[in-house]
Design a protein around this motif. Structure first.
Motif, PDB file in Angstrom:
ATOM      1  N   LYS A  85       0.463  -1.321   0.211  1.00 56.37           N
ATOM      2  CA  LYS A  85      -0.489   0.518   0.224  1.00 56.37           C
ATOM      3  C   LYS A  85       1.354   1.514   0.267  1.00 56.37           C
ATOM      4  N   GLU A  86       1.911   1.084   0.444  1.00 49.89           N
ATOM      5  CA  GLU A  86       2.620   2.400   0.434  1.00 49.89           C
ATOM      6  C   GLU A  86       4.481   2.373  -0.016  1.00 49.89           C
ATOM      7  N   VAL A  87       4.791   3.181  -0.403  1.00 49.01           N
ATOM      8  CA  VAL A  87       6.816   2.623  -0.834  1.00 49.01           C
ATOM      9  C   VAL A  87       6.957   4.273  -0.880  1.00 49.01           C
ATOM     10  N   ALA A  88       8.727   3.904   0.135  1.00 46.43           N
ATOM     11  CA  ALA A  88       9.188   4.908   0.416  1.00 46.43           C
ATOM     12  C   ALA A  88      10.701   4.943  -0.636  1.00 46.43           C
ATOM     13  N   ILE A  89      11.581   5.716  -0.331  1.00 46.51           N
ATOM     14  CA  ILE A  89      12.551   6.023  -1.563  1.00 46.51           C
ATOM     15  C   ILE A  89      13.682   5.664  -0.178  1.00 46.51           C
ATOM     16  N   LEU A  90      14.463   4.141  -0.292  1.00 41.72           N
ATOM     17  CA  LEU A  90      15.296   3.669   0.632  1.00 41.72           C
ATOM     18  C   LEU A  90      16.889   3.613   0.223  1.00 41.72           C
ATOM     19  N   ASP A  91      17.615   4.262   0.966  1.00 42.14           N
ATOM     20  CA  ASP A  91      19.615   4.801   0.885  1.00 42.14           C
ATOM     21  C   ASP A  91      19.667   4.874   2.162  1.00 42.14           C
ATOM     22  N   HIS A  92      19.837   3.708   2.353  1.00 48.84           N
ATOM     23  CA  HIS A  92      20.545   3.510   4.040  1.00 48.84           C
ATOM     24  C   HIS A  92      22.081   2.409   4.390  1.00 48.84           C
ATOM     25  N   TYR A  93      23.009   3.545   4.735  1.00 50.12           N
ATOM     26  CA  TYR A  93      23.965   2.517   5.430  1.00 50.12           C
ATOM     27  C   TYR A  93      23.381   1.591   6.902  1.00 50.12           C
ATOM     28  N   PHE A  94      23.126   1.031   6.828  1.00 50.24           N
ATOM     29  CA  PHE A  94      23.316   0.020   8.472  1.00 50.24           C
ATOM     30  C   PHE A  94      23.757  -0.100   9.074  1.00 50.24           C
ATOM     31  N   ALA A 152       8.506  -5.582   1.533  1.00 47.13           N
ATOM     32  CA  ALA A 152       9.365  -6.335   0.254  1.00 47.13           C
ATOM     33  C   ALA A 152      10.984  -4.579  -0.679  1.00 47.13           C
ATOM     34  N   ILE A 153      11.887  -5.340  -0.445  1.00 46.38           N
ATOM     35  CA  ILE A 153      12.439  -4.128  -1.038  1.00 46.38           C
ATOM     36  C   ILE A 153      12.929  -5.221  -2.258  1.00 46.38           C
ATOM     37  N   ILE A 178      22.352  -0.336   1.245  1.00 47.81           N
ATOM     38  CA  ILE A 178      21.141  -0.757   0.313  1.00 47.81           C
ATOM     39  C   ILE A 178      20.372   0.827  -0.458  1.00 47.81           C
ATOM     40  N   LYS A 179      20.032   0.015  -1.687  1.00 44.72           N
ATOM     41  CA  LYS A 179      19.695   1.891  -2.483  1.00 44.72           C
ATOM     42  C   LYS A 179      18.363   0.948  -3.086  1.00 44.72           C
ATOM     43  N   GLY A 180      17.298   1.781  -2.581  1.00 48.95           N
ATOM     44  CA  GLY A 180      16.101   0.807  -4.221  1.00 48.95           C
ATOM     45  C   GLY A 180      14.609   1.252  -3.493  1.00 48.95           C
ATOM     46  N   LEU A 181      14.316   0.580  -4.125  1.00 48.11           N
ATOM     47  CA  LEU A 181      12.461   1.308  -3.181  1.00 48.11           C
ATOM     48  C   LEU A 181      12.238  -0.146  -1.731  1.00 48.11           C
ATOM     49  N   LEU A 182      11.256   0.330  -0.684  1.00 52.57           N
ATOM     50  CA  LEU A 182      10.831  -0.152   0.429  1.00 52.57           C
ATOM     51  C   LEU A 182       9.509  -0.033   0.047  1.00 52.57           C
ATOM     52  N   PHE A 183       8.807  -1.082   0.149  1.00 52.93           N
ATOM     53  CA  PHE A 183       7.254  -1.446  -0.377  1.00 52.93           C
ATOM     54  C   PHE A 183       6.784  -2.120   1.012  1.00 52.93           C
ATOM     55  N   THR A 184       5.616  -1.382   1.537  1.00 53.62           N
ATOM     56  CA  THR A 184       5.107  -2.025   2.343  1.00 53.62           C
ATOM     57  C   THR A 184       3.496  -2.448   2.353  1.00 53.62           C
ATOM     58  N   GLU A 185       2.849  -3.045   3.788  1.00 50.19           N
ATOM     59  CA  GLU A 185       1.744  -2.991   3.781  1.00 50.19           C
ATOM     60  C   GLU A 185       0.349  -2.225   4.330  1.00 50.19           C
TER      61      GLU A 185
END
Length: 528
Positions: A429-438, A501-502, A521-528
């Protein structure tokens, strides 16, 4: 007028072959290399592709080196073939050594940076080399100004010729109901781009003596555009940055990480281009407004570069040291160097020192042993080494930080830059831009499996009064993921969990010691 100019083209092209024979020869060799790669590279794999990698990097750089050498010899009134033979032969041997000696597959970034630096030096040599011994920048400015015109004309004429030839073949194929194939159109493009455009460009390159003897001048259109458009844009931009700096001092509030650095970087590049274009105004004997602004603008940009330094410091505090952060720090240092050079009146050949500083910093941060990647890895290992000492000074019971089994070094580097879009998982239902150093606490290696978690938090929307915003409760959701080393080695495109999902754009992870590890990781984070 146009007909007269067109009639001059055959003589100009003929003179280009005589003036730059070796560079013209490399233009044809570039075309041959492009055709050879298109025809045969798919039939080879592994080490057998190295000749094609050599064909990809050698010809264009050889063309630029031959062109620069010819222009430098022209400026020195030399007709000896020795400099051309030495320069071209040196690049031939260096290019072979690069392809055979550097780990292209294991570290393509290092190889790419090395080749890029050589190309940069060759391009700068074309414009700066012929005027290296000149006491001022007048010849360089005239040469640069006239070369821009020559390049634009060459590109336009080549594009028109490309459209005409391909249109002819398309019409011919349509009339006779035949199909020449897509490769024919590609080869026509190669020919126009690698042969026609360079030769036309060579034909329009002004003589070095002409550039040195002519006084730099701007036509009325260029002068009016600079005076009434580009200078006001620069002045308004500086005022807006000053307004933001005042806001920052009052509220102590920075924008998103990197935003200020990106804006300041673009602004400094704009400043440098404008000051270069305004060089004839600097030579004016009258104390014009533009001449005064040439001294004011670099000094006025110092607070902007300081703002970038604060932004870089903010990023450094929030995240662990990474190569990207080191590069931004070096760019910030380079901007201080540019402003210092522009403000120093005794420096007459400013473009030379700006170019030298750029090449030196590029070499240090990408190729030398002190490159950004090595510094980031060394800093990470130092932090790991210091952790046991810090823990021994506490009264708490030592706890094993991670559950890594028998240690084996591991590294995975995934780049899915060719992916334009990701498939949206079912139920998302939602998507966010992911660019994270863990952080190390956010992931761990367990044998052949890597597990990590992503925490999303947001302020409680029921809090309306900003005075109590700091004490607002936050909602947070934690999403856990895992994948295997084998999947990472297979160029993974997505990682899914029960509720998220990423879609992976870039992923880099490594484990260099029992406790030393990194993950980005850089990409898109899909969440319910």
């Amino acid at each position: 007028m146009v007909l007269t100019a067109i009639k001059k083209y055959p003589n100009q092209i003929s003179s280009a072959f005589k003036r730059f024979p070796l560079a013209s020869l490399f233009a044809f060799f570039t075309f041959i290399a492009l055709v050879a790669e298109s025809e045969f590279i798919t039939a080879f794999s592994g080490d057998h592709t190295k000749p094609f990698i050599w064909l990809a990097i050698y010809p264009i750089a050889a063309l630029l080196i031959a062109l620069a050498t010819s222009l430098i010899q022209e400026s020195r009134k030399s007709t000896s073939i020795r400099p051309q033979a030495i320069a071209s032969g040196a690049w031939f041997l260096i290019s072979i050594a690069l392809v055979l000696g550097l780990p292209i597959d294991d570290d393509p970034f290092y190889f790419g940076c090395t080749v890029t630096l050589i190309y940069l030096i060759a391009i700068l040599a074309v414009f700066l080399g012929p005027f290296w011994k000149q006491p001022n920048e007048n010849g360089f400015w005239n040469f640069l100004h006239k070369n821009i015109k020559s390049a634009i004309i060459a590109i336009l004429v080549s594009a028109i010729l490309l459209g005409a030839i391909e249109g002819f073949f398309f019409g011919f194929a349509d009339l006779f109901d035949s199909d020449p194939g897509e490769m024919l159109y590609l080869y026509i493009f190669y020919f126009c781009a690698s042969v026609v455009a360079p030769i036309l460009y060579f034909s329009g390159i002004p003589s070095i003596d002409e550039c040195i003897e002519d006084a730099p001048t701007l036509n009325k259109f260029a002068s009016s555009t600079i005076r009434f458009l580009f200078i006001p844009v620069l002045a308004i931009g500086i005022l807006l940055f000053y307004a933001y700096i005042i806001k920052f001092i009052i509220l102590w509030d920075m924008p998103d990480e990197g935003t200020a650095s990106a804006f300041v970087s673009g602004f400094i590049i704009y400043l440098l281009a404008l000051i270069t274009a305004m060089h004839p105004m600097r030579l004016s004997t009258e104390q014009t407004t533009e001449k005064k602004l040439l001294k004011i603008f670099p000094a006025a940009c110092i607070p902007l570069v300081v703002l970038m330094s604060i932004d870089v410091m903010h990023i450094f505090i929030q995240e662990s040291l990474s190569p990207e952060i080191i590069w931004v720090i070096v760019i910030n240092i380079y901007f201080y160097i540019i402003i210092a050079i522009l403000l120093k009146d005794k420096i007459q050949r400013k473009s030379r020192y700006i170019a030298i500083a750029f090449c030196v910093l590029f070499f240090i941060t990408t190729i030398s042993p002190l490159n950004a990647q090595n510094i980031a890895d060394f800093a990470g290992m130092k932090i790991i080494e210091n952790e046991p000492t810090q823990q021994s000074n506490t009264k708490t019971t030592p706890v094993k930080e991670d559950t890594t089994e028998a240690f084996n070094s591991f590294e995975a580097d995934i780049s899915n830059s060719d992916i334009i879009s990701f498939i949206i998982p079912e139920g998302a239902k939602e998507v966010a831009i992911l660019d994270h150093y863990f952080d190390k606490s956010e992931f761990e290696y367990r044998g052949d499996t890597i597990t990590f978690r992503i925490t999303l938090s947001e302020d409680d929307e029921s809090v309306a009064d900003s005075s109590v915003a700091d004490s607002a409760k936050t909602k947070s959701k934690v999403y856990s993921f895992y994948t295997t080393k084998q999947e990472l080695n297979d160029s993974l495109e997505s990682i899914a969990s029960d509720h998220a999902a990423i879609g992976i754009k870039e992923l880099h992870t490594s484990q260099w010691s029992e406790k030393g590890r990194s993950l980005r990781i850089k990409g898109l984070l899909f969440t319910e």
